[in-house]
Design a protein around this motif. Structure first.
Motif, short mmCIF file in Angstrom:
data_model
loop_
_atom_site.label_atom_id
_atom_site.label_comp_id
_atom_site.label_asym_id
_atom_site.label_seq_id
_atom_site.Cartn_x
_atom_site.Cartn_y
_atom_site.Cartn_z
N ASP A 136 27.04 40.30 -8.99
CA ASP A 136 26.19 40.12 -10.17
C ASP A 136 24.73 40.12 -9.74
N TYR A 137 24.16 41.30 -9.60
CA TYR A 137 22.78 41.43 -9.14
C TYR A 137 21.79 40.98 -10.22
N ARG A 138 20.59 40.66 -9.77
CA ARG A 138 19.56 40.22 -10.72
C ARG A 138 18.88 41.37 -11.43
N SER A 139 18.88 42.56 -10.84
CA SER A 139 18.19 43.68 -11.46
C SER A 139 18.79 45.00 -10.99
N GLN A 140 18.45 46.06 -11.72
CA GLN A 140 18.92 47.40 -11.33
C GLN A 140 18.31 47.81 -9.99
N GLU B 30 17.81 45.95 -7.43
CA GLU B 30 18.64 45.37 -6.37
C GLU B 30 19.93 46.17 -6.20
N TRP C 173 28.19 46.58 -11.02
CA TRP C 173 27.24 45.52 -11.34
C TRP C 173 27.90 44.53 -12.30
N ALA D 140 29.71 40.12 -12.38
CA ALA D 140 30.28 38.99 -11.67
C ALA D 140 31.75 39.26 -11.37
#
Length: 360
Positions: free
Chosen positions: A47-51, A53, A84, A86
């Motif tokens: 579960d990345y914080r942004s595209q 990343e 992308w 969790a």
């Protein structure tokens, strides 16, 4: 940054975005280099914080896989897949949808397990495509990929101890294993059998407790104390950068040799580690067991031949470290150079002189 700029700066051949809102799928497939064969890569789910990343991780992993395949003498290229989301949101439908994306690529990308996915997830993908490799024997593979990876890293550690310490084994050598997941826990078994003095750390206390119950002599280290704990060999098997340029001076190990990706933010940090007198055995050399298994499955080779090929990581590591020593450069630089040499040589196959350049 514009998409084409991302592709150009990452040296990619292709960057594929896929989405299926009905099942919550958002994914990226990065294909870095296919000079040696079709791109292979793990399917990572986080579960990345942004595209940004997501793209950064996908490109890094694809580039590393290109190097890994070149150095492991495999006929495969480098790629990576990122889902992308969790891991708690996994579903059969999500992975089967992603499997259809891989199928549409027609063999340009071959999938294996990575952080955040397991054999059950890959089996769901396999229901939609045959381009899935290195599953456990119970699910159609020729071996347990985690065991093959651990064996490969172990061969690399033994080779490193031979070159750096002049020891034929690990008896009495202090090894700090960072990460008690699939790879870390398997390595603990092998290191304990080799009579190494073991330290272990993980942010999940339950994982450490399970290992300590099986191996009471293991000492637990707090995650924040990894860099400053004295040991002979630091064995990274966890996510995240181990050290940045400002943290090199805090390291108290003599050797770094493990299976974790992205332990340095850049090659220059590896240079600083080398200048500090610490030997880093590149993970792209020793963390190749699963990749070699996939290569053998593609060629319909046996488990016996696979185990022999994984054992060759020992000699390959010795050669790399001795070559780096002679060249007076960081082993990571040597690995990059050797990988590029093979890619360049194979890339020349079939090239022809133009009429204007043809020799007389």
């Amino acid at each position: 940054m514009e998409t084409f700029d991302v592709i150009r700066q990452g040296g990619l051949e292709q960057l594929i975005f896929c989405s299926d809102e009905a099942v919550g799928l958002k994914a990226v497939v990065a294909i870095h280099n296919t000079r040696l064969g079709p791109a292979i890569g793990g399917v990572r789910m986080l579960d990345y914080r942004s595209q940004d990343e997501v793209l950064h991780d996908a490109i890094d992993l694809a580039q590393e896989m290109t190097m890994r395949a070149a150095l492991a003498d495999c006929d495969l290229g480098g790629g990576a897949a990122i889902i992308w989301g969790a891991p708690e949101s996994k579903s059969e439908a999500l992975f089967r949808s992603f499997g259809r994306t891989i199928q549409r690529l027609g063999g340009q990308f071959l999938a294996t397990m990575e952080v955040g996915t397991d054999s059950r997830d890959l089996r769901h993908i396999r229901r939609e495509t045959g381009y899935v490799y290195a599953l456990p024997e119970a699910f159609g593979g020729i071996a347990d990929p985690t065991e093959m990876t651990a064996q490969g890293v172990m061969h690399g550690i033994l080779a490193t101890a031979k070159v750096v310490f002049g020891k034929a084994g690990l008896d009495g050598v202090t090894c700090l294993v960072q990460g008690a997941g699939r790879l870390g826990s398997n390595l603990v078994k092998l290191l304990a059998a080799a009579k190494a003095k073991l330290l272990i750390t993980d942010r999940n206390y339950d994982k450490i407790k399970n290992i300590q119950d099986a191996y009471p002599d293991i000492t637990m280290v707090r995650p924040e104390e990894v860099k400053t704990t004295r040991c002979d060999i630091l064995v990274p098997c966890a996510l995240g950068n181990l050290v940045d340029r400002n943290g090199v001076e805090r390291l108290r190990c003599k050797v770094i040799a493990g299976g974790a990706s992205n332990i340095f933010p850049d090659v220059e940090t590896g240079d600083l580690v080398h200048k500090a007198g610490i030997i880093y055995t590149p993970h792209v050399v020793i963390d190749a067991g699963e990749l070699i298994q996939a290569d053998h499955e593609l060629k319909n080779l046996s488990k016996t031949l696979l185990e022999r090929a994984v054992a060759e990581i020992y000699a390959r590591t010795v050669t790399l470290l001795e070559t780096a020593r002679e060249a007076k450069e960081a082993p990571l630089r040597t690995a990059m150079r050797l990988a590029w040499d093979r890619l360049t040589a194979i890339g020349r196959i079939g090239q022809r002189h133009s009429l204007l350049e043809a020799p007389r």
